[in-house]
Scaffold this motif. Structure first.
Motif, PDB file in Angstrom:
ATOM      1  N   ARG A 134      85.250  57.243  34.125  1.00 50.28           N
ATOM      2  CA  ARG A 134      85.790  57.749  33.096  1.00 50.28           C
ATOM      3  C   ARG A 134      85.370  57.333  31.839  1.00 50.28           C
ATOM      4  NH1 ARG A 134      90.868  55.712  33.557  1.00 50.28           N
ATOM      5  NH2 ARG A 134      90.859  54.306  35.012  1.00 50.28           N
ATOM      6  N   TYR A 135      85.877  58.003  30.874  1.00 51.86           N
ATOM      7  CA  TYR A 135      85.778  57.824  29.339  1.00 51.86           C
ATOM      8  C   TYR A 135      86.116  56.497  29.073  1.00 51.86           C
ATOM      9  CZ  TYR A 135      84.827  58.402  24.318  1.00 51.86           C
ATOM     10  OH  TYR A 135      84.391  58.092  23.053  1.00 51.86           O
ATOM     11  N   SER A 136      87.282  55.998  29.591  1.00 49.40           N
ATOM     12  CA  SER A 136      87.814  54.805  29.298  1.00 49.40           C
ATOM     13  C   SER A 136      86.703  53.702  29.435  1.00 49.40           C
ATOM     14  CB  SER A 136      89.098  54.469  29.873  1.00 49.40           C
ATOM     15  OG  SER A 136      89.135  54.689  31.179  1.00 49.40           O
ATOM     16  N   ARG A 191      95.822  52.191  22.863  1.00 52.37           N
ATOM     17  CA  ARG A 191      96.650  52.996  22.343  1.00 52.37           C
ATOM     18  C   ARG A 191      97.018  53.958  23.290  1.00 52.37           C
ATOM     19  NH1 ARG A 191      92.859  53.278  17.112  1.00 52.37           N
ATOM     20  NH2 ARG A 191      93.241  51.352  16.320  1.00 52.37           N
ATOM     21  N   ARG A 192      96.273  54.498  24.192  1.00 47.02           N
ATOM     22  CA  ARG A 192      96.795  55.478  25.250  1.00 47.02           C
ATOM     23  C   ARG A 192      97.581  55.156  26.011  1.00 47.02           C
ATOM     24  NH1 ARG A 192      93.591  58.424  29.452  1.00 47.02           N
ATOM     25  NH2 ARG A 192      92.641  56.311  30.062  1.00 47.02           N
ATOM     26  N   ALA A 193      97.716  53.611  26.030  1.00 47.81           N
ATOM     27  CA  ALA A 193      98.859  53.042  26.912  1.00 47.81           C
ATOM     28  C   ALA A 193     100.109  52.548  26.281  1.00 47.81           C
ATOM     29  CB  ALA A 193      98.510  51.720  27.815  1.00 47.81           C
ATOM     30  N   LYS A 229      86.800  62.775  26.081  1.00 49.53           N
ATOM     31  CA  LYS A 229      88.088  61.905  25.386  1.00 49.53           C
ATOM     32  C   LYS A 229      88.999  61.623  26.520  1.00 49.53           C
ATOM     33  CE  LYS A 229      90.657  66.304  24.633  1.00 49.53           C
ATOM     34  NZ  LYS A 229      91.386  67.145  23.913  1.00 49.53           N
ATOM     35  N   LEU A 230      89.824  60.764  25.953  1.00 49.80           N
ATOM     36  CA  LEU A 230      90.795  60.130  26.843  1.00 49.80           C
ATOM     37  C   LEU A 230      92.017  60.957  27.252  1.00 49.80           C
ATOM     38  CD1 LEU A 230      91.560  56.630  25.379  1.00 49.80           C
ATOM     39  CD2 LEU A 230      89.892  57.233  27.461  1.00 49.80           C
ATOM     40  N   MET A 231      92.455  61.351  28.200  1.00 49.35           N
ATOM     41  CA  MET A 231      93.451  62.066  28.656  1.00 49.35           C
ATOM     42  C   MET A 231      94.876  61.400  28.069  1.00 49.35           C
ATOM     43  SD  MET A 231      92.251  64.727  30.199  1.00 49.35           S
ATOM     44  CE  MET A 231      93.776  65.619  30.770  1.00 49.35           C
ATOM     45  N   ALA A 232      95.838  62.370  27.143  1.00 51.39           N
ATOM     46  CA  ALA A 232      96.894  61.903  26.809  1.00 51.39           C
ATOM     47  C   ALA A 232      97.830  60.872  27.564  1.00 51.39           C
ATOM     48  CB  ALA A 232      97.643  62.980  26.244  1.00 51.39           C
ATOM     49  N   GLU A 260      93.197  48.962  33.317  1.00 49.17           N
ATOM     50  CA  GLU A 260      92.817  50.368  33.412  1.00 49.17           C
ATOM     51  C   GLU A 260      92.211  50.869  34.434  1.00 49.17           C
ATOM     52  OE1 GLU A 260      91.789  54.199  31.531  1.00 49.17           O
ATOM     53  OE2 GLU A 260      93.167  52.342  30.731  1.00 49.17           O
ATOM     54  N   PHE A 261      91.491  49.912  35.399  1.00 48.01           N
ATOM     55  CA  PHE A 261      90.812  50.406  36.479  1.00 48.01           C
ATOM     56  C   PHE A 261      91.293  49.664  37.665  1.00 48.01           C
ATOM     57  CE2 PHE A 261      87.826  50.266  32.906  1.00 48.01           C
ATOM     58  CZ  PHE A 261      87.727  51.703  32.663  1.00 48.01           C
TER      59      PHE A 261
END
Length: 585
Positions: free
Chosen positions: A413-415, A444-446, A248-251, A474-475
């Protein structure tokens, strides 16, 4: 008669020793050879550790092997204008010495893996669980090595049989084609998926060892490198549906770029390179191929390459003005800057002054004022790269240069799984709500607003959003962008190559580091340069340098050696280069 009895006694004595030979251990454990080593799981576990050890060397991921691909990307430029300049400008000469370090490290890894695999046999059903774990890791690491070699050097020798090392013909191998090498990469990753446990098993499987999730992620990457989008989509969906472990994505996005047990090998990480935290390392800053000291530092030099010169860094690599301006174009739903900017580029922004999710405007432990302009290079300027450095962590007050950076490199990473799944879905089915949903999960994480399917009526437009907005934000400034540009074929169409030139334009000046800079100024303003202006067809890959071809008479050059245009290979396979599409319409 005396001689007869003496001879008889000697023969009897030797006979006694021979008859008891199976009860004596005559092998010196400190002088093991391939004839005596590797016939049990304990021995082979040592081979696995040796293979892991070599993916964290200078030519693999501890420095050069990682940063060369950063340079190939359009979001990084060489601010030192010296050390990495030929890689940034894609014009490394065949005499370039650094150009073979990647080759050296990955073939060492392959050799260790080939030895271990020669002891595991071909029938996986006969292996114990422990031997399956061992074989799976060796297959994963060999595939990882060839994935990198093919991505850098295109046509490399494919050596998979340890027995070939017994002859000069085996040692001096000829080139294989890119397709032959990638066939093996896919095969190895796929078999590793079936052999390895998931990270959910816990213990060391949740703390850095290659798992079936890691193998599945890289299997999908390998498939995508040759546009096998439908096959890759199946694998990526399986990862998302937790077939290969729970991810899962880290918060907090920044938790992917800190050192420490509470951050590293986290729920978002499919695979990362393990480095010892600073303060737990040894004292010997050994550069490959040595690294034999028990007191070796066992860190990376990524921070040294990216760290600002004013804070002790080597000031080699900077983020491009294009990437900075890309971050500034879109704010979060609450009106703030994208938090990923904070962890990617080390600029002062008023948004960070009262930010309760970070340490605010800091450069190492120094508070930055609005008037502060921290540049990467004291002479050429540049925007400092924060990722995998301690610029924003508050742990240190300056760069500790050398192989001391203790932050694990999260290679997948999962992203990445989510954005790759969206890309594959778009390629296979066109723009769909499912593709949009996967992208929105990362956005949404961002804190960014959701994308809407109605805004992306064509496959080309959604691809543009993924390739030149979502993925770089993201990367950005991580390993992998160079590999992306290869599989997208951006070097094989005039509009895409022009886009790369616009992205890769920068100003060599300690002033105006944040300002946008136009490619039109190249040749007019002496401070303005472009990373892709010296690109010649074929040089999207590194040449196989003379250091290697002089030693191996059977080794031939690749497209970079011969300046051969690879666009025909792309077209022959039926692969498409998406045209540049405006996202403002």
């Amino acid at each position: 008669m005396k001689l007869y009895h003496i001879s008889l006694a000697l023969l009897l004595g030797l006979g006694t020793l021979t008859s008891c030979n199976d009860k004596l251990d005559l092998d010196n454990p400190n002088q093991q050879t391939s004839a005596t080593f590797g016939f049990n799981a304990d021995d082979l576990e040592e081979s696995v550790v040796a293979a892991y050890n070599h993916i964290r060397m200078e030519g693999s991921y501890a420095r050069v092997g990682y940063t060369i691909d950063m340079c190939r990307g359009d979001e990084v430029w060489n601010s030192s204008q010296v050390w990495y300049l030929p890689f940034d400008n894609l014009n490394l000469p065949v005499s370039g010495d650094i150009g073979w370090w990647v080759w050296r490290e990955w073939y060492y890894t392959i050799n260790v893996c080939n030895f271990g695999l020669s002891r595991t046999g071909d029938d996986d059903s006969k292996l114990s669980d422990r031997m399956k774990d061992i074989k799976g890791q060796l297959l994963f690491l060999r595939a990882l090595a060839y994935y990198n070699l093919a991505g850098y050097y295109q046509d490399v020798p494919l050596i998979t049989d340890y027995n070939t090392y017994s002859s000069l013909d085996g040692l001096y191998a000829t080139n294989n084609t890119f397709d032959e090498v990638m066939d093996q990469v896919e095969k190895d990753f796929k078999e590793a998926v079936d052999l390895l446990p998931s990270r959910d098993k816990g213990g060391e499987w949740a703390k850095g060892r290659a798992t079936c999730g890691a193998a599945a992620g890289y299997y999908a990457r390998a498939l995508m490198q040759r546009h096998k989008y439908s096959e890759a989509l199946t694998v990526l969906k399986d990862i998302i549906n937790k077939k290969y472990g729970s991810y899962k994505l880290m918060a907090n996005y920044g938790d992917n770029f800190r050192e420490g047990a509470q951050y590293e090998n986290n729920d978002e990480s499919l695979f990362e390179v393990q480095f010892l935290d600073y303060g737990t390392q040894g004292t010997d800053d050994e550069w490959t191929p040595v690294n034999t000291s028990k007191n070796a530092t066992q860190g990376s030099a990524i921070e040294s390459n990216c760290g600002p010169g004013a804070y002790g860094g080597w000031a080699d690599l900077s983020a491009s003005p294009w990437l900075y301006q890309l971050f500034k174009q879109e704010r979060t739903k609450s009106g703030k800057l994208d938090p990923r900017l904070y962890w990617t580029i080390g600029t002062y922004e008023t948004d960070w002054d009262n930010d309760d999710q970070t340490l605010g405007n800091v450069c190492y432990k120094s508070k930055m004022a609005p008037t502060d302009t921290v540049v990467t290079n004291n002479n050429n300027g540049g925007l400092p790269i924060c990722k995998y450095t301690n610029m924003r962590t508050g742990l240190y007050d300056k760069v500790v240069t050398g192989l001391h950076d203790g932050i694990n490199l999260r290679l997948m990473r999962y992203s990445d799984v989510l954005l790759r799944a969206a890309e594959c879905e778009n390629e296979v089915n066109g723009p769909t709500q499912q593709a949009i949903d996967w992208i929105n999960e990362v956005r949404r994480r961002a804190g960014l607003a959701d994308l809407k399917l109605a805004d992306f009526p064509t496959k080309d437009k959604l691809f543009e959003q993924i390739a030149n907005v979502e993925r770089p934000k993201e990367f950005g400034c991580e390993f992998g962008r160079g590999f992306d540009l290869l599989r997208w074929g951006f070097f094989y169409s005039a509009d895409r190559l022009q886009q790369l030139k616009e992205h890769g334009t920068y100003r060599c000046s300690i002033h105006h580091a944040k300002d946008p800079v136009s490619y039109d100024l190249v040749g007019k303003d002496p401070e303005v340069k472009c990373s892709y202006d010296t690109y010649v067809p074929g040089h999207e890959f590194l040449p196989i340098v003379e250091t290697l071809t002089n030693k191996n008479p059977n080794l031939k050059g690749n497209s970079a050696n011969n300046s051969t245009d690879n666009s025909e290979y792309f077209k022959t396979n039926g692969w498409t280069v998406h045209p540049v599409v405006s996202l403002s319409k």
